[in-house]
Design an enzyme around this catalytic site. Structure first.
Site, PDB file in Angstrom:
ATOM      1  N   SER A  22     -16.616  -3.975  -9.422  1.00 19.14           N
ATOM      2  CA  SER A  22     -17.695  -3.206  -8.796  1.00 19.14           C
ATOM      3  C   SER A  22     -19.007  -3.349  -9.552  1.00 19.14           C
ATOM      4  O   SER A  22     -19.018  -3.507 -10.784  1.00 19.14           O
ATOM      5  CB  SER A  22     -17.287  -1.729  -8.783  1.00 19.14           C
ATOM      6  OG  SER A  22     -18.368  -0.932  -8.383  1.00 19.14           O
ATOM      7  N   HIS A  36     -18.915   8.167   1.803  1.00 20.24           N
ATOM      8  CA  HIS A  36     -19.873   7.052   1.747  1.00 20.24           C
ATOM      9  C   HIS A  36     -21.032   7.277   2.715  1.00 20.24           C
ATOM     10  O   HIS A  36     -20.855   7.800   3.819  1.00 20.24           O
ATOM     11  CB  HIS A  36     -19.165   5.729   2.045  1.00 20.24           C
ATOM     12  CG  HIS A  36     -18.228   5.319   0.956  1.00 20.24           C
ATOM     13  ND1 HIS A  36     -16.878   5.184   1.149  1.00 20.24           N
ATOM     14  CD2 HIS A  36     -18.451   5.049  -0.348  1.00 20.24           C
ATOM     15  CE1 HIS A  36     -16.305   4.838   0.001  1.00 20.24           C
ATOM     16  NE2 HIS A  36     -17.241   4.752  -0.914  1.00 20.24           N
ATOM     17  N   TYR A  78     -15.272   6.044 -12.623  1.00 21.93           N
ATOM     18  CA  TYR A  78     -14.882   4.979 -11.692  1.00 21.93           C
ATOM     19  C   TYR A  78     -15.351   3.618 -12.216  1.00 21.93           C
ATOM     20  O   TYR A  78     -14.579   2.658 -12.293  1.00 21.93           O
ATOM     21  CB  TYR A  78     -15.470   5.252 -10.299  1.00 21.93           C
ATOM     22  CG  TYR A  78     -15.382   4.061  -9.389  1.00 21.93           C
ATOM     23  CD1 TYR A  78     -14.149   3.611  -8.916  1.00 21.93           C
ATOM     24  CD2 TYR A  78     -16.527   3.345  -9.032  1.00 21.93           C
ATOM     25  CE1 TYR A  78     -14.061   2.481  -8.098  1.00 21.93           C
ATOM     26  CE2 TYR A  78     -16.450   2.229  -8.217  1.00 21.93           C
ATOM     27  CZ  TYR A  78     -15.211   1.809  -7.757  1.00 21.93           C
ATOM     28  OH  TYR A  78     -15.137   0.689  -6.961  1.00 21.93           O
ATOM     29  N   ASP A 120       0.860  -1.187   0.000  1.00 21.32           N
ATOM     30  CA  ASP A 120       0.000   0.000   0.000  1.00 21.32           C
ATOM     31  C   ASP A 120       0.894   1.233   0.000  1.00 21.32           C
ATOM     32  O   ASP A 120       1.916   1.263   0.696  1.00 21.32           O
ATOM     33  CB  ASP A 120      -0.885  -0.009   1.264  1.00 21.32           C
ATOM     34  CG  ASP A 120      -2.118   0.877   1.118  1.00 21.32           C
ATOM     35  OD1 ASP A 120      -3.232   0.328   1.202  1.00 21.32           O
ATOM     36  OD2 ASP A 120      -1.968   2.109   0.948  1.00 21.32           O
ATOM     37  N   LYS A 152     -13.100   0.162 -13.608  1.00 20.52           N
ATOM     38  CA  LYS A 152     -13.254  -1.230 -13.168  1.00 20.52           C
ATOM     39  C   LYS A 152     -13.589  -2.136 -14.351  1.00 20.52           C
ATOM     40  O   LYS A 152     -13.074  -3.250 -14.465  1.00 20.52           O
ATOM     41  CB  LYS A 152     -14.331  -1.319 -12.088  1.00 20.52           C
ATOM     42  CG  LYS A 152     -13.955  -0.625 -10.776  1.00 20.52           C
ATOM     43  CD  LYS A 152     -12.845  -1.383 -10.060  1.00 20.52           C
ATOM     44  CE  LYS A 152     -12.416  -0.734  -8.778  1.00 20.52           C
ATOM     45  NZ  LYS A 152     -11.321  -1.454  -8.111  1.00 20.52           N
TER      46      LYS A 152
END
Ligand code: UDP
Length: 350
Positions: free
Chosen positions: A128, A207, A154, A31, A158
């Site tokens: 997704s 979110h 986005y 990461d 994906k």
């Protein structure tokens, strides 16, 4: 198995590391800490000294990927590392394409070059439901064979990466060196590990569930509903909220059951949709706080209604969500956020 987890310091990636370690696998998290956190990595390292390592690096760094795979003799990649905000992707599409696709290709190059060019054995991709966009009539709940037509950059990142992976899997099969490729198309992931160790700590937080919890905890004065005249029963968007631990169980099942040469995609969602208003009601019930909510314009890129048809994942992987009550999902998120008012940084000030 021996697994590289990209985005391992992020919300979903850290929960994956925790579960895979619990199952006895060897795990290396990669990461760049752009949005991930060092704290969960430190906690996992102190609990699993020999079976876990964290490497701070960008997944687009091909050489580090190859070296990491070889040094730790890893055979599987779970690829979670990505930018993942629909609204942000509309505002910064090139950044999203560069990060989610260009860096993803470098990751694949790094995987492909490992072990003298024979590459890794398994690749599980965090895709997704945003790849479906607004499904055509008759396709909600959404099955895997629903046409994929994203409504946001986005979602396109994906979808494009799914295609790239499928082409890579074809190349590997042609070389008589097949790879097992699984694409997991998540619906909305929520909640946190129920031991209370890991949580959801995003900056910025956009979110729905954590934003509403922030309002309930008084960290913001109010919150907005983005769009109240959608063609849904209460006018707000409908989503399928799957608990993060159930999501990771689906990955574990996919990893254990797929064979070399398999290329498959699974939707991961509980199979039930909740409107934005229903989610806010749940957060109010769980928190006991009637926080202020304002109607606001629609957010660019949002699909109207998305919830899963779990038939395929149930029949092929034997997966079924264990947590299906929305209040239970919200409670697990609420408990962690309440105990960590400054996210992971709370620990340093405790
Ligand atoms: N949403 C909202 N207010 C907020 C955040 C989200 O009304 O402050 C809505 C958003 O428009 C979408 C749903 O909640 O319909 C879920 O959004 P989220 O960002 O949680 O996940 P997404 O579906 O974009 O992945």
């Amino acid at each position: 198995m021996r697994i590289l987890v990209t985005g391992g310091a992020g919300y979903i990636g850290s929960h994956a590391c925790q579960r895979l370690l619990k199952d006895g696998h060897r795990v290396v998290a990669l990461d760049n800490l752009f949005r991930g956190h060092r704290e969960p990595m430190d906690m996992l390292k102190s609990a699993h000294q020999t079976e876990f390592d964290f490497i701070e690096a960008d997944l687009g760094n091909q050489d580090i990927v190859t070296k990491t795979l070889e040094t730790h003799d890893l055979d599987t990649v779970m690829h979670f590392g990505a930018l993942a905000y629909v609204g942000e992707s509309v505002e910064n599409p090139l950044w999203y394409y560069r990060n989610n696709i260009s860096s993803g290709i470098s990751l694949l190059d790094g995987c492909d070059a490992a072990f003298g060019g024979s590459g890794i054995k398994r690749f599980i991709f965090s895709s997704s439901c945003a790849t479906y966009g607004d499904p055509p009539e008759g396709m909600i709940p959404v099955p895997e064979h629903c046409p994929q037509s994203p409504t946001s950059p986005y979602g396109f990142t994906k979808l494009h990466f799914e295609h790239i992976l499928k082409d890579y899997a074809i190349k590997r099969a042609m070389q008589d060196n097949p790879i097992a490729l699984t694409m997991m198309r998540y619906f909305n992931v929520a909640g946190s590990d129920r031991t209370g160790m890991l949580g959801e700590d995003h900056t910025p937080e956009t979110h729905l569930i954590p934003v509403a919890i922030d309002a309930a905890l008084g960290k913001r004065d109010s919150m907005s509903i983005f769009g109240t005249d959608y063609p849904t029963p209460d006018g707000t968007n409908i989503r399928d909220y799957v608990h993060v631990e159930d999501l990771i169980s689906a990955h574990a099942l996919a990893m254990d059951s797929t064979q070399l040469g398999d290329v498959d995609a699974f939707n991961v969602g509980i199979g039930k949709g909740y409107s934005v208003r229903e989610i806010l009601d749940s957060v109010k019930r769980v928190s006991g706080v009637d926080f202020a909510v304002h109607d606001a314009p629609k957010r660019a890129g949002d699909a109207i209604a998305l919830y899963n048809d779990p038939t395929k994942i149930k029949s092929k992987l034997g997966w079924e969500a264990q947590i299906t009550e929305i209040d239970e999902v919200v409670s697990s998120a609420f408990n962690w956020l309440k105990a960590h008012p400054n996210g992971y940084a709370s620990k340093q000030h405790a």
